[in-house]
Structures are given as C-alpha cells and as structure tokens.
Design an enzyme around this catalytic site. Structure first.
Site, mmCIF file in Angstrom:
data_model
loop_
_atom_site.group_PDB
_atom_site.id
_atom_site.type_symbol
_atom_site.label_atom_id
_atom_site.label_comp_id
_atom_site.label_asym_id
_atom_site.label_seq_id
_atom_site.Cartn_x
_atom_site.Cartn_y
_atom_site.Cartn_z
ATOM 1 N N CYS A 2 -0.821 -11.120 -0.140
ATOM 2 C CA CYS A 2 -0.776 -12.521 -0.523
ATOM 3 C C CYS A 2 -1.006 -13.413 0.709
ATOM 4 O O CYS A 2 -0.433 -13.185 1.763
ATOM 5 C CB CYS A 2 0.547 -12.941 -1.168
ATOM 6 S SG CYS A 2 0.900 -12.037 -2.664
ATOM 7 N N ARG A 27 -5.936 -10.678 2.379
ATOM 8 C CA ARG A 27 -4.523 -10.375 2.116
ATOM 9 C C ARG A 27 -4.248 -10.121 0.632
ATOM 10 O O ARG A 27 -3.157 -9.678 0.268
ATOM 11 C CB ARG A 27 -3.632 -11.541 2.588
ATOM 12 C CG ARG A 27 -3.777 -11.860 4.050
ATOM 13 C CD ARG A 27 -2.905 -13.032 4.420
ATOM 14 N NE ARG A 27 -1.500 -12.676 4.429
ATOM 15 C CZ ARG A 27 -0.860 -12.186 5.461
ATOM 16 N NH1 ARG A 27 -1.492 -12.007 6.595
ATOM 17 N NH2 ARG A 27 0.414 -11.893 5.385
ATOM 18 N N TRP A 74 -1.784 -10.596 -4.230
ATOM 19 C CA TRP A 74 -1.830 -9.139 -4.368
ATOM 20 C C TRP A 74 -0.555 -8.806 -5.140
ATOM 21 O O TRP A 74 0.543 -8.929 -4.609
ATOM 22 C CB TRP A 74 -1.833 -8.478 -2.989
ATOM 23 C CG TRP A 74 -1.950 -6.985 -3.030
ATOM 24 C CD1 TRP A 74 -3.107 -6.262 -3.047
ATOM 25 C CD2 TRP A 74 -0.878 -6.031 -3.012
ATOM 26 N NE1 TRP A 74 -2.811 -4.918 -3.065
ATOM 27 C CE2 TRP A 74 -1.466 -4.741 -3.050
ATOM 28 C CE3 TRP A 74 0.513 -6.130 -2.998
ATOM 29 C CZ2 TRP A 74 -0.710 -3.577 -3.054
ATOM 30 C CZ3 TRP A 74 1.267 -4.964 -3.000
ATOM 31 C CH2 TRP A 74 0.655 -3.700 -3.022
ATOM 32 N N ASN A 100 4.920 -15.209 -0.394
ATOM 33 C CA ASN A 100 4.462 -13.882 -0.009
ATOM 34 C C ASN A 100 5.716 -13.077 0.305
ATOM 35 O O ASN A 100 6.560 -13.539 1.069
ATOM 36 C CB ASN A 100 3.574 -13.996 1.247
ATOM 37 C CG ASN A 100 3.198 -12.640 1.806
ATOM 38 O OD1 ASN A 100 3.074 -11.665 1.065
ATOM 39 N ND2 ASN A 100 3.020 -12.573 3.118
ATOM 40 N N GLY A 101 5.855 -11.895 -0.301
ATOM 41 C CA GLY A 101 7.046 -11.077 -0.054
ATOM 42 C C GLY A 101 7.645 -10.617 -1.362
ATOM 43 O O GLY A 101 6.993 -10.693 -2.412
ATOM 44 N N GLU A 467 -8.682 10.650 8.776
ATOM 45 C CA GLU A 467 -9.133 9.253 8.734
ATOM 46 C C GLU A 467 -10.442 9.136 7.945
ATOM 47 O O GLU A 467 -10.634 8.185 7.177
ATOM 48 C CB GLU A 467 -9.269 8.720 10.169
ATOM 49 C CG GLU A 467 -9.936 7.364 10.324
ATOM 50 C CD GLU A 467 -9.263 6.219 9.573
ATOM 51 O OE1 GLU A 467 -8.170 6.417 9.002
ATOM 52 O OE2 GLU A 467 -9.862 5.131 9.520
ATOM 53 N N LYS A 471 -10.914 6.810 4.618
ATOM 54 C CA LYS A 471 -11.988 5.803 4.466
ATOM 55 C C LYS A 471 -12.698 5.985 3.135
ATOM 56 O O LYS A 471 -12.947 5.032 2.416
ATOM 57 C CB LYS A 471 -13.030 5.915 5.586
ATOM 58 C CG LYS A 471 -12.686 5.396 6.927
ATOM 59 C CD LYS A 471 -12.572 3.902 7.040
ATOM 60 C CE LYS A 471 -11.205 3.444 6.654
ATOM 61 N NZ LYS A 471 -10.157 3.407 7.579
ATOM 62 N N GLU A 474 -10.499 4.966 0.124
ATOM 63 C CA GLU A 474 -10.268 3.520 0.034
ATOM 64 C C GLU A 474 -11.420 2.760 -0.585
ATOM 65 O O GLU A 474 -11.205 1.899 -1.420
ATOM 66 C CB GLU A 474 -10.118 2.947 1.450
ATOM 67 C CG GLU A 474 -8.780 3.021 2.045
ATOM 68 C CD GLU A 474 -8.750 2.232 3.337
ATOM 69 O OE1 GLU A 474 -9.391 2.660 4.310
ATOM 70 O OE2 GLU A 474 -8.076 1.194 3.368
ATOM 71 N N HIS A 490 -4.186 28.164 3.194
ATOM 72 C CA HIS A 490 -2.785 28.203 2.763
ATOM 73 C C HIS A 490 -2.571 27.447 1.450
ATOM 74 O O HIS A 490 -1.454 27.080 1.132
ATOM 75 C CB HIS A 490 -1.882 27.653 3.872
ATOM 76 C CG HIS A 490 -1.942 28.482 5.112
ATOM 77 N ND1 HIS A 490 -1.409 29.746 5.191
ATOM 78 C CD2 HIS A 490 -2.522 28.246 6.328
ATOM 79 C CE1 HIS A 490 -1.642 30.248 6.399
ATOM 80 N NE2 HIS A 490 -2.314 29.355 7.100
ATOM 81 N N LYS A 585 -5.519 -6.029 3.177
ATOM 82 C CA LYS A 585 -5.600 -5.643 4.586
ATOM 83 C C LYS A 585 -4.249 -5.655 5.275
ATOM 84 O O LYS A 585 -3.939 -4.780 6.058
ATOM 85 C CB LYS A 585 -6.559 -6.572 5.320
ATOM 86 C CG LYS A 585 -6.747 -6.177 6.762
ATOM 87 C CD LYS A 585 -8.178 -6.086 7.126
ATOM 88 C CE LYS A 585 -8.374 -5.462 8.487
ATOM 89 N NZ LYS A 585 -8.748 -4.044 8.378
HETATM 90 O O1 M6R Z 1 -2.480 -3.521 10.226
HETATM 91 P P1 M6R Z 1 -2.045 -2.098 10.300
HETATM 92 O O2 M6R Z 1 -2.853 -1.293 11.270
HETATM 93 O O3 M6R Z 1 -0.581 -1.946 10.530
HETATM 94 O O4 M6R Z 1 -2.335 -1.501 8.869
HETATM 95 C C1 M6R Z 1 -1.907 -0.215 8.537
HETATM 96 C C2 M6R Z 1 -2.539 0.258 7.267
HETATM 97 O O5 M6R Z 1 -2.162 -0.548 6.198
HETATM 98 C C3 M6R Z 1 -4.073 0.252 7.373
HETATM 99 O O6 M6R Z 1 -4.510 1.057 8.395
HETATM 100 C C4 M6R Z 1 -4.700 0.728 6.061
HETATM 101 O O7 M6R Z 1 -4.432 2.073 5.892
HETATM 102 C C5 M6R Z 1 -6.186 0.424 6.120
HETATM 103 N N1 M6R Z 1 -6.598 -0.156 4.896
HETATM 104 C C6 M6R Z 1 -6.998 1.632 6.403
HETATM 105 O O8 M6R Z 1 -8.364 1.419 6.342
#
Ligand code: M6R
Length: 590
Positions: A2, A27, A74, A100-101, A467, A471, A474, A490, A585
């Site tokens: 948010c 956000r 959000w 927000n929260g 990672e 990606k 996501e 395993h 984000k």
């Molecule tokens: O701002 P931050 O690095 O603390 O964010 C952590 C995660 O929320 C962030 O890395 C999230 O996993 C991303 N969307 C990954 O691409």
C-alpha cells in the site's frame, strides 16, 4: 504494501496525488483511490484495478480542492473490491483515512463500534475513521482525536487523515510503517516513500514510530504521542520521481537487468575505512547472523559462502520471518547483518529490532537512503543502484553481492585486490548481455507451456539457482524450485519426467564434475537440460554461454541470464513482469 500520499497547498491536489501514486504503485496495485476536500465536504473516488484504469474510469484528476489524500492498495484484510479500496470514511463522511499496515485488534474494535456505526467494508482500516468520528466529539482538534484513536490501535500503521471540519490540514502518524514529509514552495506532502514527491520538494523529514505530523499549506509540525511538540531535522531528498523512467525499455524489469553492470560499479563506491571497520567487527563477533527475505536472502547465502571461503568465518542465514524463533540464541556477542533493498520490509525490521533489543549489533546493506532499517542500524552500506521499480529484484541483487564480496575481501585484508576484480567482472557482465539475449528469448518462448522448472547448482552458485527459480515464479507464474544439485536425488528427482526443464548452473569450477553427474541423472529421466556454463557439454540441450572467470565471481555472471529468462518467460506468457499478481515491492506487513 500500500502506498499513501497526502498534499496540502496552493495547487489543485488531485493531479499531484495521481502523479505521486504512479510512483507508489510498486507498493500495491489492486485498487486505487483519492479524496479531496472542496465545497466543505470530502469528495472521494476509488475502485479496483491498477491506478491507470481507476484514473481513467473515474476521472481522478478532476476532483476539486487543494488538499487531499491518495492510496494504492495491496489487499490484506478484505478482498479486492471497490468498498475495500481506500480512502475510508466515517458515517458522517467528514473524515477520510488512508492506511498502510494491519490493525491487529480490528475485530474487537469493530464489534464495539458496530452498535453505533455503519461499516461498509471488510477492511481492518475502517475502524479508524469510525473511532475518529467518536473522538472528534470530545477533542479540540483533528490531531488530538488522532492521538486518542491511535492509543486504541494495536498493530502497525502509517496513516494520513483529513477532515472537512478542519479543511486546512492533514494529520499523519505511523508505527512500524514508513512515512516521510516533504516541503515545496507551493505546498507540503506526506508519503510512504520520498520517491512519490515531485521535483519541487526540496526538503524531507522521515517520521519515527509514534510521531504525529500536522501538515498545513505552509508549515509542518511534529508531536510525540503524548502531544509534546518536537523539532525534526529536514534533509535534501536523495532522489525523486523525475529519476524514475523506463527510458526506452518496454519494462522496468528489463531496464534494471541491463543496469546490472553499473550496479556493481555503483556499489563499489564506498568509504574503504568504513568497510574495513565493519570487516574487523565481523571478524571479532562471536556469532554472525544474516537476516533477509526473498532475493536479499539469496544474496545473504552468497555472503555466507564468501565469509567462509575468503575469511574462514562461519555465519548463518535466518529468514527474517523466522528470526523471532531463534531469539534465545541472540545476545550482545551477536552481529546481525540485515539485507534489504527497500530497507522497509516488515519482517526484516522486526528481526533487526528484536536483535537490537537483545544487545546485538546491527549492520545493514540497504538501497533506499534513510530507510527505516538504515536509520536503526549501527552501520550501513548503501547499494547505490538507484531506484529499483520492477517488483522483481534484479540489479539490487548484483549490488548486494558486490558489497558482500567487498566485506569478505576486507575481512581477509585483500580489499583492493577484490575491487580490481569486481571492476573486471562488471565489464564482463556488460559484454555478455549482447551475446545471449536472443538465445534466452527463444528459450523462454520454447518453454512457455512448461509449468515446472528445476534449477540446480553447487557451492557458491546454489543460491543463484534459488534466486533464478524465484525470479521465474514471481513474474511468469510457472512453478520453479532451486536446490543444490546433490540434493535432487534425495526426493525431487521423483518429479523429473520427459521434457521437464532442468536449468543447471555449472561453470567449469571444482563443482563441475559432480554437478554433471547430477545433470546426467535428470537427463536419464527425460529432462530438458539448459546449461549455464563457460564450457559447452554435449549433455546440454541448450547452452547459455558465460565467460570464464575465477570461480568465486560466477554468481555475478550467472544471475543475469536467469533474470533475462524470467523476464522473457513473463512476456512469452503474456504477463506484466513489472507488476506480478499478488505481489508488491515493499512488503511492510508481517
Ligand atoms: O526490500 P527487500 O530486499 O527487503 O525485499 C525482500 C523481498 O520482499 C524481495 O526480495 C522479494 O522477494 C522480491 N520481490 C524478489 O524479486
């Protein structure tokens, strides 16, 4: 999670609010709304959808008035519906609130208030305007009513509030969620992030927990939660919305991937003395714990490897949302290294605050200047990679790795040597973009109907496999798992069947031979093998070539094709890589 904006000044508020919300959409983007005060009443428009859709449908820019609040949502409590979108109002429609929260005790408050107040949404937020409605009847001012209201709230919040009874002011307050105020010649702003401010904002101040700001056209005053006036220091904004543009790229994600090499160089610009001090503290500490979430956690895993490899120092990585459960082992001999692009992630903040309370020292690696994490840390290294707007972290990952290399080299007294090498790597990253681009795009189209991907690697590249898988998940919504290559047998091997893509990160280092055996095991079961390596091997169905380098640097090279594969897979599947569904984000809720 948010985005909030408020403006009070001489100019029409609505267009300014909409513009600011465009820069806060990272956000949250499931609903949007704004409210202004004009003709003695609150005027409000809100709906589900991305800001652009709501703006067009409701002609948001046309709302009259020179004071207003705005929100991009959000969803946490209550589905994505028009009624649940912000701003929220009280029964009399005199008060408008953006939040927000999460209000933890909203159920108790709602059941108490419901006897007298008509609730129209399912949100936790809506208790706030109704509480304000009650407290305004016994208060001299909106700020007094806000103080009385927040005393009743449990949970986390950033709030911007206005009332048509006092149409000249905004009142804002926060707890465990960011707020920043900004001054311009034609009015004052308050937002979740200074990125929202227009270039006319020349001075900003960050709010701390339990502070309240009263924002009027030509002044901003601050109070503690018991009503005492406080003075706050204003600073120049470190960046503003003018910097945030896609340039000629179709998406922020692609632009930011292309900025990987310059991010490495940006991160290298640090005060060497500070790095050396931090390295010494790390070496001296009895216990080193990295904490982070998502992509930042995978960077931390590379850090753990580097600390061990280059400096013989063992450390551990705890996912921030699990940090609390290890609190018994944290004390003054612990040094916590928190990694966060935003510096606002609630889980990370929570872990860092707890560690601080228990006497641990907090170092942080952060991108956003003056973010909450940066402000509460004993020492901070900034990533210096500029605003990252795409929800999927890309260039900031390279910056985080760079800082971790620098710390590890400083720990082994070889910082200058490390810097020289990192510079070479940054040039290699740049050169390698053009080489593989088409290849990777074709691969994304070829695999666009596949729904399960397995990413494998060993040693320092294991975190890169994880990672890479994150990606892809996501932005393309395909299921992907990253794991150490040796772990496949395993359990996960049971899932490998004809045509399942296995992305193997297998540069020609000491892990190659064993990784090839693990690849062989998947190929024998019909897997479609994509090899990311500096060396061709006939076992690959597809080869993504990377340059050869000393093995510890491979993560900076291998991550780029994986980011590109995720990006092109999103495009091939018709998804918006910049705004993936259900994500945001900056994750400021726990
Ligand atoms: O701002 P931050 O690095 O603390 O964010 C952590 C995660 O929320 C962030 O890395 C999230 O996993 C991303 N969307 C990954 O691409």
């Amino acid at each position: 999670m948010c985005g909030l904006i408020g403006y009070c000044g001489e100019e029409p508020a609505a267009p300014l609010l909409v513009k600011a919300l465009q820069h806060l959409e990272y956000r949250g983007y499931d609903s949007a709304g704004i409210a202004t005060i004009a003709d003695g009443r609150v005027q409000l428009k809100k709906d589900v959808g991305k800001l652009g859709e709501v703006r067009q449908k409701h002609q948001l820019d046309d709302l009259p008035g020179t004071i207003g609040v705005g929100h991009v949502r959000w969803a946490t409590h209550g589905g994505v519906t028009q009624a649940n979108a912000h701003p929220h109002t009280d029964c009399t429609k005199k008060v408008a609130v953006v939040h927000n929260g999460i209000i933890q005790n909203h159920r108790e408050l709602r059941s108490r208030l419901e006897a007298k107040h008509a609730f129209v949404s399912e949100t936790d937020t809506e208790v706030i305007p109704h509480l304000l409605e009650e407290h305004l009847t016994t208060s001299n001012s909106l700020e007094q009513a806000v103080l009385k209201t927040t005393r009743e709230l449990e949970g986390s919040y950033a709030l911007v509030i206005m009332s048509s009874q006092e149409p000249e002011k905004l009142v804002a307050t926060c707890k465990d969620n960011p707020l920043v105020v900004g001054k311009s010649r034609k009015g004052n702003f308050i937002a979740s992030d200074d990125l929202a401010f227009p270039e006319s904002v020349t001075q900003i101040a960050f709010m701390e927990d339990d502070e309240t700001a009263v924002v009027v056209k030509d002044n901003i005053s601050f109070f503690t939660n018991d009503g005492h006036r406080i003075e706050k220091k204003f600073i120049e904004p470190s960046w503003n919305s003018g910097e945030v543009s896609k340039q000629n790229y179709p998406h922020f994600m692609l632009k930011e991937i292309m900025e990987n090499s310059q991010s490495i160089r940006g991160a290298m610009v640090q005060d060497k003395k500070l790095i050396t001090h931090m390295a010494m503290d790390i070496l001296r500490a009895k216990q080193i714990i990295f904490t982070a979430c998502g992509t930042s956690r995978y960077a931390a895993l590379v850090g753990r490897y580097l600390f061990s490899k280059l400096a013989g120092k063992f450390s551990d990585v705890i996912i921030s949302s699990e940090f609390h459960y290890f609190s018994d082992s944290i004390d003054k001999n612990t040094l916590v290294i928190a990694l966060s692009q935003s510096g606002e992630t609630a889980d990370v903040m929570d872990g860092a605050k707890l560690a601080k309370k228990k006497g641990a020292k907090i170092f942080s690696l952060v991108n956003r200047n003056n973010s909450s994490l940066a402000r509460m840390s004993d020492r901070v290294l900034y990533l210096n990679c500029g605003a990252e707007i795409g929800v999927a972290a890309t260039k900031s990952f390279s910056s985080q790795l760079t800082l971790l290399y620098m710390l590890a080299f400083a720990m082994s007294n070889r910082l200058d040597e490390g810097l020289e090498k990192l510079n070479e790597v940054s040039i290699m990253v740049e050169k390698n973009f053009s080489k593989n681009g088409k290849n990777i795009e074709e691969l994304a189209w070829r695999t666009k109907d596949k729904n399960d991907f397995y990413y494998i690697a060993r040693g320092i590249n294991f975190a890169i496999a994880s990672e890479g898988a994150l990606k892809l998940k996501e932005v393309s919504y395909a299921h992907a798992e990253g794991m150490p290559a040796g772990e496949l047998k395993h359990g996960t091997l049971a899932l490998i069947e004809e045509g399942v893509p296995v992305i193997a990160i297998c540069p020609s280092d000491h892990t190659l031979k064993e990784t090839l055996s693990n690849i062989e095991e998947t190929r024998a079961r019909g897997a479609f093998i994509v090899g990311i390596s500096d060396q061709y091997n006939p076992i690959f169905h597809e080869w993504i070539e990377i340059p050869s380098i000393e093995y510890i640097y491979y993560p900076l090279l291998t991550i780029v094709p994986l980011q590109l594969l995720a990006y092109h897979s999103a495009i091939a599947r018709g998804k918006d890589p910049d705004k993936p569904r259900n994500l945001a984000k900056s994750v400021t809720v726990k």
